[in-house]
Design an enzyme around this catalytic site. Structure first.
Site, short mmCIF file in Angstrom:
data_model
loop_
_atom_site.label_atom_id
_atom_site.label_comp_id
_atom_site.label_asym_id
_atom_site.label_seq_id
_atom_site.Cartn_x
_atom_site.Cartn_y
_atom_site.Cartn_z
CB CYS A 176 -0.91 0.01 1.22
SG CYS A 176 0.04 0.03 2.74
CB CYS A 190 -4.61 1.90 7.10
SG CYS A 190 -3.99 0.32 7.66
CG ASP A 222 0.04 3.01 4.40
OD1 ASP A 222 -0.03 3.96 3.60
OD2 ASP A 222 -0.96 2.43 4.85
CB CYS A 232 -2.19 -3.28 8.27
SG CYS A 232 -3.25 -3.04 6.84
FE1 FES Z 1 -1.22 0.30 4.39
FE2 FES Z 1 -2.70 -0.87 6.16
S1 FES Z 1 -3.31 -0.21 4.21
S2 FES Z 1 -0.59 -0.49 6.27
#
Ligand code: FES
Length: 136
Positions: A33, A67, A35, A111
């Site tokens: 994602c 998230c 992140d 995540c």
């Molecule tokens: Fe990126 Fe959860 S969607 S860490």
């Protein structure tokens, strides 16, 4: 659906922030994602039950640009790692963190990877720095 534990850790994250002059820093990016999370540790020494000196996590903090599930998993990871010996904290696993949260929804399992890998990287960073000091 998120469990009450996940919601609690997302709404009231434990140990959020940064440690000035941290002994180890782990930076992890989630390829799925994009992140990112940073995990900071402060290491101290104590005597274990067998009278041997051991290093443990005296303080731990995190910053997550991710998230809700990533924030909750990071918060839980710091709670699980705080006060543990480095060897014990290094064994914290993605599954263990996920279990402690009462399980993330399957599509959110990835995540929990950020924080599980973050604590390992922070400890490795500490070990590497220590090694460098010994080498010099
Ligand atoms: Fe990126 Fe959860 S969607 S860490």
């Amino acid at each position: 659906m998120y469990t009450d534990k996940v919601i609690d850790h997302f709404k009231n994250p434990r140990n959020m922030g940064e440690i000035e002059g941290a002994d180890g820093i782990g930076r992890v990016g989630n390829v799925k994602c994009g992140d990112v999370m940073y995990l900071y540790i402060k290491v101290a020494k104590r005597t274990d039950s067998k009278g041997r000196e051991e290093e443990y996590i005296e303080d731990v903090k995190f910053k997550t640009l991710g998230c809700a599930a990533a924030v909750a998993a990071s918060s839980m990871t710091t709670e699980l790692a705080l006060g543990k010996s480095l060897d014990e904290a290094y064994k914290l696993s993605r599954d263990g963190i996920n279990e402690a949260l009462g399980k993330l929804p399957p599509q959110k399992y990835h995540c929990s990877i950020l924080s599980a890998d973050g604590i390992k990287k922070a400890i490795e960073d500490y070990w590497n720095k220590k090694q460098d000091k010994t080498d010099n």
